[in-house]
Write a protein that holds these residues in place. Structure first.
Motif, PDB file in Angstrom:
ATOM      1  N   GLN A  77      85.539  66.551  43.256  1.00  0.00           N
ATOM      2  CA  GLN A  77      85.700  65.171  42.755  1.00  0.00           C
ATOM      3  C   GLN A  77      85.791  65.071  41.234  1.00  0.00           C
ATOM      4  O   GLN A  77      86.547  64.264  40.717  1.00  0.00           O
ATOM      5  CB  GLN A  77      84.565  64.287  43.275  1.00  0.00           C
ATOM      6  N   SER A 112      82.900  59.627  44.446  1.00  0.00           N
ATOM      7  CA  SER A 112      81.596  58.992  44.572  1.00  0.00           C
ATOM      8  C   SER A 112      81.275  58.195  43.301  1.00  0.00           C
ATOM      9  O   SER A 112      81.703  58.557  42.201  1.00  0.00           O
ATOM     10  CB  SER A 112      80.549  60.091  44.779  1.00  0.00           C
ATOM     11  N   PHE A 125      80.203  69.130  45.870  1.00  0.00           N
ATOM     12  CA  PHE A 125      79.990  68.993  47.317  1.00  0.00           C
ATOM     13  C   PHE A 125      80.380  70.268  48.080  1.00  0.00           C
ATOM     14  O   PHE A 125      79.631  70.755  48.921  1.00  0.00           O
ATOM     15  CB  PHE A 125      80.856  67.806  47.768  1.00  0.00           C
ATOM     16  N   ARG A 133      71.595  57.862  52.791  1.00  0.00           N
ATOM     17  CA  ARG A 133      71.408  59.281  52.484  1.00  0.00           C
ATOM     18  C   ARG A 133      69.942  59.690  52.642  1.00  0.00           C
ATOM     19  O   ARG A 133      69.041  58.916  52.335  1.00  0.00           O
ATOM     20  CB  ARG A 133      71.899  59.576  51.058  1.00  0.00           C
ATOM     21  N   ASN A 190      72.247  63.901  51.904  1.00  0.00           N
ATOM     22  CA  ASN A 190      73.514  63.262  52.251  1.00  0.00           C
ATOM     23  C   ASN A 190      73.321  62.387  53.485  1.00  0.00           C
ATOM     24  O   ASN A 190      72.211  62.299  54.029  1.00  0.00           O
ATOM     25  CB  ASN A 190      74.618  64.315  52.483  1.00  0.00           C
ATOM     26  N   ASN A 191      74.431  61.767  53.907  1.00  0.00           N
ATOM     27  CA  ASN A 191      74.395  60.978  55.151  1.00  0.00           C
ATOM     28  C   ASN A 191      74.580  61.913  56.354  1.00  0.00           C
ATOM     29  O   ASN A 191      74.955  63.082  56.197  1.00  0.00           O
ATOM     30  CB  ASN A 191      75.481  59.905  55.106  1.00  0.00           C
ATOM     31  N   GLN A 236      74.218  65.170  43.437  1.00  0.00           N
ATOM     32  CA  GLN A 236      75.523  64.915  42.826  1.00  0.00           C
ATOM     33  C   GLN A 236      75.358  64.921  41.303  1.00  0.00           C
ATOM     34  O   GLN A 236      74.264  64.727  40.782  1.00  0.00           O
ATOM     35  CB  GLN A 236      76.068  63.575  43.302  1.00  0.00           C
ATOM     36  N   ASN A 258      87.432  64.956  49.523  1.00  0.00           N
ATOM     37  CA  ASN A 258      86.614  66.175  49.697  1.00  0.00           C
ATOM     38  C   ASN A 258      86.004  66.278  51.096  1.00  0.00           C
ATOM     39  O   ASN A 258      85.145  67.115  51.323  1.00  0.00           O
ATOM     40  CB  ASN A 258      85.522  66.252  48.611  1.00  0.00           C
ATOM     41  N   GLN A 259      86.465  65.438  52.022  1.00  0.00           N
ATOM     42  CA  GLN A 259      85.932  65.461  53.394  1.00  0.00           C
ATOM     43  C   GLN A 259      86.909  66.181  54.338  1.00  0.00           C
ATOM     44  O   GLN A 259      88.071  66.384  53.992  1.00  0.00           O
ATOM     45  CB  GLN A 259      85.738  64.027  53.913  1.00  0.00           C
ATOM     46  N   GLN A 306      79.084  55.338  51.892  1.00  0.00           N
ATOM     47  CA  GLN A 306      78.613  56.701  52.210  1.00  0.00           C
ATOM     48  C   GLN A 306      77.465  56.617  53.211  1.00  0.00           C
ATOM     49  O   GLN A 306      76.817  57.625  53.491  1.00  0.00           O
ATOM     50  CB  GLN A 306      78.103  57.414  50.959  1.00  0.00           C
ATOM     51  N   ARG A 332      69.987  70.106  46.020  1.00  0.00           N
ATOM     52  CA  ARG A 332      71.305  69.782  45.448  1.00  0.00           C
ATOM     53  C   ARG A 332      71.445  68.269  45.287  1.00  0.00           C
ATOM     54  O   ARG A 332      71.050  67.483  46.146  1.00  0.00           O
ATOM     55  CB  ARG A 332      72.418  70.263  46.376  1.00  0.00           C
ATOM     56  N   SER A 391      78.312  63.526  56.819  1.00  0.00           N
ATOM     57  CA  SER A 391      78.623  64.720  56.029  1.00  0.00           C
ATOM     58  C   SER A 391      77.710  65.884  56.412  1.00  0.00           C
ATOM     59  O   SER A 391      78.136  67.056  56.381  1.00  0.00           O
ATOM     60  CB  SER A 391      78.497  64.431  54.526  1.00  0.00           C
ATOM     61  N   ASP A 430      81.394  55.399  47.851  1.00  0.00           N
ATOM     62  CA  ASP A 430      82.614  56.060  47.377  1.00  0.00           C
ATOM     63  C   ASP A 430      83.603  54.998  46.914  1.00  0.00           C
ATOM     64  O   ASP A 430      83.631  53.892  47.469  1.00  0.00           O
ATOM     65  CB  ASP A 430      83.278  56.835  48.533  1.00  0.00           C
TER      66      ASP A 430
HETATM   67  C1  GCU Z   1      79.252  61.944  50.585  1.00  0.00           C
HETATM   68  C2  GCU Z   1      80.356  61.175  49.918  1.00  0.00           C
HETATM   69  C3  GCU Z   1      81.223  62.065  49.034  1.00  0.00           C
HETATM   70  C4  GCU Z   1      80.347  62.833  48.077  1.00  0.00           C
HETATM   71  C5  GCU Z   1      79.301  63.597  48.836  1.00  0.00           C
HETATM   72  C6  GCU Z   1      78.391  64.381  47.909  1.00  0.00           C
HETATM   73  O1  GCU Z   1      79.773  62.800  51.554  1.00  0.00           O
HETATM   74  O2  GCU Z   1      81.140  60.515  50.888  1.00  0.00           O
HETATM   75  O3  GCU Z   1      82.148  61.319  48.310  1.00  0.00           O
HETATM   76  O4  GCU Z   1      81.119  63.715  47.326  1.00  0.00           O
HETATM   77  O5  GCU Z   1      78.534  62.708  49.617  1.00  0.00           O
HETATM   78  O6  GCU Z   1      77.208  64.416  48.149  1.00  0.00           O
HETATM   79  O7  GCU Z   1      78.899  64.965  46.960  1.00  0.00           O
END
Ligand code: GCU
Length: 339
Positions: free
Chosen positions: A84, A102, A205, A162, A222-223, A184, A45-46, A159, A182, A226, A249
């Motif tokens: 995901q 994740s 995401f 965060r 998030n990090n 996960q 998903n990146q 990841q 938001r 991302s 992840d």
């Molecule tokens: C990070 C992570 C992803 C995850 C995403 C999220 O980017 O690497 O795998 O999906 O966070 O917040 O959904």
């Protein structure tokens, strides 16, 4: 030696499955059965500039070389094969061979994964990578979805750390009151945002940018990588360093696909994966620094928070969410490996 032990676990679990006659051609996977080789598809998903894409793409190229094109991996970025939650199902039913998901997704299939999704499990990326590639700690966890879901876990990518971002500075949990943040799709992480003072909104995401832009969300977490690569900084320009956890992840594969590889090809695959997650760890620190610089150049600011107040707010999560012996054992094993 340690880096090879997981490969041994995966190979062992595959052999055990084969011995039970519980596998081979039942998945309808693109990889087929019988060790005939295949073009495998990997859901990510990146974006293509993200370290995960880079390391996986290199992995695919090396695998083609090492297996003389009997196996290849095509990495599909940007949720092209689905978000995901879907990708996890597709890997199970064999319509997709591999995915990066994740830990929060796996927590919904086996609550033991919550141990590594817990704030405070890992002190650093290095600590995390050591724990999650230590067969003694994760051996049972990584094969735990084989019978139920036809999914094998191979290890993971960090990841990174965060933090919360929005259009305003967050310094204390009180600053998050009334904010729709938001999160996960994980019970633990929903609880985490609530404990931090916000109102949790679970969401895939790929929907976050638009939701921040339209005001459906007031913030996300998030990090830095991302935050930049998803362009979230454009619509949530203040990144408040809550550093509430080091996220994780996993690379997952359809169990039948793994099983159908010849011993030699499976070894090449597992060795290539080891090289890939090591490359990812090497790329991560630099990618983080670059993302911060690029986001700042794009108008974002990074601010510090009252770290003690947040640590206090999330401290009760351990007792609330790690309730079984197996969850506690995994969390304790992670903590015991901290330097
Ligand atoms: C990070 C992570 C992803 C995850 C995403 C999220 O980017 O690497 O795998 O999906 O966070 O917040 O959904």
């Amino acid at each position: 030696m340690k880096k090879h032990t997981l490969a041994v676990t995966a190979a062992f679990s595959v052999l055990a499955l084969a011995a039970c006659g519980n596998g081979s051609d039942s998945s309808g996977s693109t990889a087929g059965g019988g060790g005939g080789g295949a073009d495998m598809r990997l859901a990510l998903n990146q974006t293509e500039e993200h370290p995960s894409f880079i390391a996986l793409d290199n992995f695919g190229q090396k695998l083609s070389e090492d297996t003389e094109d009997r196996y290849s991996i095509e990495v599909y970025p940007n949720e092209e094969l689905g978000a995901q939650a879907e990708a996890l199902q597709y890997v199970g039913d064999g319509s997709v061979d591999l995915a990066i998901v994740s830990g929060t997704q796996l927590e919904n299939l086996n609550a033991d994964f919550a141990a590594f999704n817990m704030p405070g499990a890992f002190d650093s990326v290095e600590h995390q990578m050591e724990v999650i590639h230590d067969e003694e700690i994760v051996g049972d966890l990584y094969t735990s979805l084989e019978e139920s879901n036809n999914v094998t876990i191979l290890g993971g990518f960090t990841q990174g750390t965060r933090s919360i971002y929005s259009d305003k500075e967050i310094r204390t949990p009180e600053d998050m009151a009334g904010m729709k943040v938001r999160v996960q799709e994980s019970p633990l992480h929903i609880g985490m945002i609530e404990a931090m003072g916000g109102s949790a909104t679970p969401m895939a995401f790929g929907e976050v940018y638009t939701a921040l832009q339209s005001g459906v969300l007031d913030g996300a977490e998030n990090n830095e990588v991302s935050y930049f690569t998803q362009k979230h900084f454009e619509v949530a320009p203040v990144y408040s360093r809550t550093n509430h956890l080091v996220g994780l992840d996993y690379l997952i594969i359809n169990t039948d696909v793994l099983e159908s590889m010849s011993e030699e090809d499976r070894q090449a695959f597992l060795d290539g994966w080891t090289a890939a997650h090591q490359e990812h760890t090497q790329l991560w620190a630099e990618a983080t620094d670059q993302a911060i610089a690029d986001a700042e150049a794009g108008g974002a600011t990074f601010v510090d928070v009252d770290a003690e107040a947040f640590a206090e707010a999330i401290a009760p999560l351990q007792e609330e969410f790690l309730t079984t012996d197996s969850q506690k054992a995994l969390f304790d094993a992670a903590r015991a490996a901290a330097k």
